[in-house]
Design a protein around this motif. Structure first.
Motif, PDB file in Angstrom:
ATOM      1  N   GLN A 167       8.726   8.710   0.518  1.00 14.70           N
ATOM      2  CA  GLN A 167       9.584   8.525   1.131  1.00 14.70           C
ATOM      3  C   GLN A 167       9.477   7.887   3.192  1.00 14.70           C
ATOM      4  N   ASN A 168       8.457   8.797   3.328  1.00 17.47           N
ATOM      5  CA  ASN A 168       8.500   8.086   5.118  1.00 17.47           C
ATOM      6  C   ASN A 168       8.063   7.264   5.457  1.00 17.47           C
ATOM      7  N   GLY A 169       7.198   6.635   4.909  1.00 17.09           N
ATOM      8  CA  GLY A 169       6.784   5.883   4.589  1.00 17.09           C
ATOM      9  C   GLY A 169       7.557   4.199   4.588  1.00 17.09           C
ATOM     10  N   TRP A 170       8.474   4.529   3.101  1.00 16.53           N
ATOM     11  CA  TRP A 170       9.608   4.239   3.427  1.00 16.53           C
ATOM     12  C   TRP A 170      10.181   3.513   4.652  1.00 16.53           C
ATOM     13  N   GLN A 171      10.909   5.067   5.002  1.00 13.32           N
ATOM     14  CA  GLN A 171      11.411   5.168   5.748  1.00 13.32           C
ATOM     15  C   GLN A 171      10.626   3.932   6.885  1.00 13.32           C
ATOM     16  N   LEU A 172      10.060   3.982   7.743  1.00 15.29           N
ATOM     17  CA  LEU A 172       9.012   3.434   8.360  1.00 15.29           C
ATOM     18  C   LEU A 172       8.670   1.322   8.390  1.00 15.29           C
ATOM     19  N   LEU A 173       8.626   1.631   6.764  1.00 17.41           N
ATOM     20  CA  LEU A 173       8.258  -0.092   6.095  1.00 17.41           C
ATOM     21  C   LEU A 173      10.031  -0.175   6.509  1.00 17.41           C
ATOM     22  N   LEU A 174      11.185  -0.068   6.182  1.00 14.15           N
ATOM     23  CA  LEU A 174      12.280  -0.352   6.190  1.00 14.15           C
ATOM     24  C   LEU A 174      12.789  -0.602   7.399  1.00 14.15           C
ATOM     25  N   ALA A 175      12.451   0.254   8.402  1.00 10.42           N
ATOM     26  CA  ALA A 175      12.718  -0.342  10.189  1.00 10.42           C
ATOM     27  C   ALA A 175      12.358  -1.487  10.538  1.00 10.42           C
ATOM     28  N   ARG A 176      10.585  -0.885   9.832  1.00 10.99           N
ATOM     29  CA  ARG A 176       9.876  -2.621  10.624  1.00 10.99           C
ATOM     30  C   ARG A 176      10.943  -3.895   9.807  1.00 10.99           C
ATOM     31  N   LEU A 177      11.365  -3.524   8.798  1.00 15.55           N
ATOM     32  CA  LEU A 177      11.658  -4.938   8.237  1.00 15.55           C
ATOM     33  C   LEU A 177      12.717  -5.127   8.974  1.00 15.55           C
ATOM     34  N   GLU A 178      13.955  -4.100   9.604  1.00 16.28           N
ATOM     35  CA  GLU A 178      15.162  -4.182  10.069  1.00 16.28           C
ATOM     36  C   GLU A 178      14.700  -5.304  11.437  1.00 16.28           C
ATOM     37  N   SER A 179      13.658  -5.138  12.018  1.00 19.50           N
ATOM     38  CA  SER A 179      13.440  -4.696  13.082  1.00 19.50           C
ATOM     39  C   SER A 179      13.069  -6.350  13.111  1.00 19.50           C
ATOM     40  N   VAL A 180      12.158  -6.821  11.953  1.00 25.22           N
ATOM     41  CA  VAL A 180      11.585  -8.563  11.280  1.00 25.22           C
ATOM     42  C   VAL A 180      13.073  -9.167  11.702  1.00 25.22           C
ATOM     43  N   PHE A 181      13.276  -8.973  10.821  1.00 27.85           N
ATOM     44  CA  PHE A 181      15.062  -9.544  10.093  1.00 27.85           C
ATOM     45  C   PHE A 181      15.889  -9.995  11.067  1.00 27.85           C
ATOM     46  N   ALA A 182      15.838  -9.313  12.304  1.00 28.64           N
ATOM     47  CA  ALA A 182      16.589  -9.731  12.921  1.00 28.64           C
ATOM     48  C   ALA A 182      16.588 -10.459  14.072  1.00 28.64           C
ATOM     49  N   THR A 228       0.524  -1.063   0.649  1.00 29.03           N
ATOM     50  CA  THR A 228       0.009   0.110   0.397  1.00 29.03           C
ATOM     51  C   THR A 228       0.965   1.037   0.072  1.00 29.03           C
ATOM     52  N   VAL A 229       2.429   1.224   0.214  1.00 29.49           N
ATOM     53  CA  VAL A 229       2.775   2.413   0.620  1.00 29.49           C
ATOM     54  C   VAL A 229       3.462   3.249  -0.553  1.00 29.49           C
ATOM     55  N   GLY A 230       3.355   2.209  -2.460  1.00 28.92           N
ATOM     56  CA  GLY A 230       3.089   3.055  -3.556  1.00 28.92           C
ATOM     57  C   GLY A 230       4.641   2.787  -3.453  1.00 28.92           C
ATOM     58  N   PRO A 231       5.639   3.032  -5.156  1.00 24.80           N
ATOM     59  CA  PRO A 231       6.821   3.306  -5.461  1.00 24.80           C
ATOM     60  C   PRO A 231       7.556   3.904  -4.300  1.00 24.80           C
ATOM     61  N   ILE A 232       8.762   4.292  -4.296  1.00 25.64           N
ATOM     62  CA  ILE A 232       9.870   4.606  -3.461  1.00 25.64           C
ATOM     63  C   ILE A 232       9.363   6.006  -4.982  1.00 25.64           C
ATOM     64  N   GLY A 233       9.893   7.107  -3.381  1.00 25.87           N
ATOM     65  CA  GLY A 233      10.095   8.625  -4.827  1.00 25.87           C
ATOM     66  C   GLY A 233       9.545   9.692  -2.931  1.00 25.87           C
ATOM     67  N   PRO A 234       9.998  11.014  -4.032  1.00 23.50           N
ATOM     68  CA  PRO A 234       9.854  11.906  -3.046  1.00 23.50           C
ATOM     69  C   PRO A 234       8.289  11.833  -1.736  1.00 23.50           C
ATOM     70  N   GLY A 235       7.485  11.800  -2.546  1.00 27.24           N
ATOM     71  CA  GLY A 235       5.946  11.397  -1.933  1.00 27.24           C
ATOM     72  C   GLY A 235       5.222  10.059  -0.839  1.00 27.24           C
TER      73      GLY A 235
END
Length: 91
Positions: free
Chosen positions: A50-65, A41-48
């Motif tokens: 980036q905040n959503g992707w930042q949050l998703l990547l932080a969650r992904l890091e936690s899930v991976f660990a 649901t976050v959409g393609p990576i781009g200026p609009g």
């Protein structure tokens, strides 16, 4: 003479298939499902987005660990007793 590894795995979880283990495993499975749904649901990576992707990547890091933690635990249990069918099913 047969020897069996006797490793103290309690720093991971007090017991295999115990409450702490199953809670950790189930929460991780829920977080993976939630992350998959949110990525769609976050959409393609781009200026609009980036905040959503930042949050998703932080969650992904936690899930991976946490996934690595669980995998390490199961790997050690499997190495200690390669015949343990329950551990084999969990991996």
């Amino acid at each position: 003479m047969t020897t069996q590894a006797n490793w103290d795995m309690t720093p991971y979880f007090p017991s295999f298939e115990g409450a702490e283990y199953t809670s950790f495993r189930d929460e991780l499975a829920r977080d993976v499902s939630d992350l998959q749904a949110d990525i769609a649901t976050v959409g393609p990576i781009g200026p609009g987005s980036q905040n959503g992707w930042q949050l998703l990547l932080a969650r992904l890091e936690s899930v991976f660990a946490r996934h690595r933690h669980l995998g390490s635990y199961l790997g050690c249990l499997g190495a200690a007793d390669a015949r343990d069918a329950a551990v084999k099913r969990a991996t």
